[in-house]
Scaffold this motif. Structure first.
Motif: not given
Length: 385
Positions: A88-90, A96-107, A137-149
């Motif tokens: 998931a981290r990868e 996020a890198a592809l979003a920056r390159a192509e102007g896409g929005t990512i969370a 945040q370092a990747a440049g995506a909007v963080p989504v604080l997911m529910c945690s089991r």
């Protein structure tokens, strides 16, 4: 067995949406995207996920082309059901890198799944969240604080949730999306926010958002309860978005009423992106009849796709991606391609055709017939008339 209602000739209606149009502007819409497994790898239950990175990233390009943001590494990507934390981290880093390159929005999803299964302390939960928040945040995506089991198991009261989320929100350097996923999607999340009664849990959520309104972009609500979503939407502070996660009622919730509307962060959007984008462009133009005409046919498919057990909807998502030509196989990480029955998927075929989701009818028919042979379903299916 045979397909429901006998032989099927595909309509070819999906060709109407084969070319993306102008980007829609009146709603913010994230499509939660699946991952494409490497079919030559050991993607069996319990094994680390092996991803076909080229096909996975190509699908994100498809979503951006139709104007959607990508919600990355969420439950649609099998987070917690086959997609392990290192992968998931990868995935977040690459997307996020592809979003920056192509102007896409990512969370991207922030969770606690680097912790081992089993009990965890609240301090361990907060530390795990903080580590992943920093990565997103370092990747440049909007963080989504997911529910945690882990948090659902460790928390003893609403105050435990408020303290955990409060510390995270006080430390984030950009607004985040909160996440409220109901037990239909993950039974381990029953009683999230400290109460089994969603109305009392809503009071906790609203209190948290009011205290940190400048740190909250919005909240994704996936309780499959339209009235509850509208009630929460009306209580949100100005500027905080409601992102519907209601795959049963999204057309009306996105369309809205005189009191407002919901934006969207939905798994179903990845499956219905072409007609959904056309519907949202109609909404931009104030063409409500056109919006209904384009989006309403997707709703029977969505309700079937997310039928109980809802958490196995990912199998149908991948099945549809294969029929639409976005990938060349049905293998899923964690072996989840066995999550739905042939009868369920056979019904999904007709609903997908009716909704205009099969852009190449001949390709889809060939794949349906090949699939039918492997699972013992007599199709027969032919391309467009």
């Amino acid at each position: 067995m045979t397909l429901p209602d006998g032989p099927l000739t595909l309509s070819g209606a999906g060709g109407e949406f084969a070319t993306p149009g102008p980007r829609f502007t009146s709603r913010v819409a994230y499509a939660a995207a699946h991952v494409v497994a490497d079919p030559a790898a050991e993607n069996v239950p319990g094994a680390p996920a092996a991803v076909d990175w080229d096909a996975t990233l190509a699908f994100r390009r498809h979503l951006w082309a139709y104007g959607f943001g990508v919600a990355e590494a969420m439950d649609t990507a099998q987070r917690g059901m086959g997609l392990d934390h290192p992968t998931a981290r990868e995935l977040i880093r690459r997307s996020a890198a592809l979003a920056r390159a192509e102007g896409g929005t990512i969370a991207a999803g922030v969770a606690t799944d680097q912790l081992p299964a089993g009990p965890a302390t609240l301090d361990q939960v907060r530390a795990a969240y903080a580590e992943q928040l920093a990565d997103v945040q370092a990747a440049g995506a909007v963080p989504v604080l997911m529910c945690s089991r882990h948090l659902a198991a460790a928390a003893r009261s609403a105050d435990d949730y408020l303290e955990t989320y409060g510390k995270l929100l006080s430390e984030t350097d950009r607004p985040v999306v909160l996440h409220w996923l109901g037990p239909a999607f993950d039974p381990a999340l029953a009683g999230y926010w400290g109460d089994d009664d969603p109305l009392r849990a809503m009071d906790t959520v609203v209190g948290l958002i009011e205290a940190y309104a400048t740190k909250v972009d919005g909240i994704k609500l996936s309780l499959l309860d339209a009235e509850l979503e509208i009630a929460l939407r009306r209580r949100l502070p100005s500027g905080v978005r409601m992102y519907t996660g209601d795959d049963f009622n999204y057309p009306a919730l996105i369309r809205g009423d005189t009191d407002g509307h919901s934006d969207a962060l939905l798994g179903v959007l990845a499956a219905i992106a072409p007609p959904a984008a056309a519907a949202l462009r109609a909404l931009d133009a104030g063409d409500l009849d056109g919006y209904d005409r384009l989006l309403d046919p997707t709703l029977p498919l969505a309700r079937h796709l997310f039928a109980a057990p809802t958490y196995h909807y990912k199998t149908g998502i991948v099945f549809l991606a294969w029929l639409a030509g976005h990938q060349d196989h049905l293998t899923m990480v964690g072996g989840l391609h066995s999550g739905r029955s042939p009868a369920h998927l056979a019904r999904l075929i007709r609903l997908a055709d009716a909704a205009g989701l099969l852009p190449d009818a001949d390709l889809a028919a060939a794949r349906i017939n090949a699939w039918g042979t492997t699972v013992g379903v007599a199709t027969p299916c032919t391309g467009s008339r």
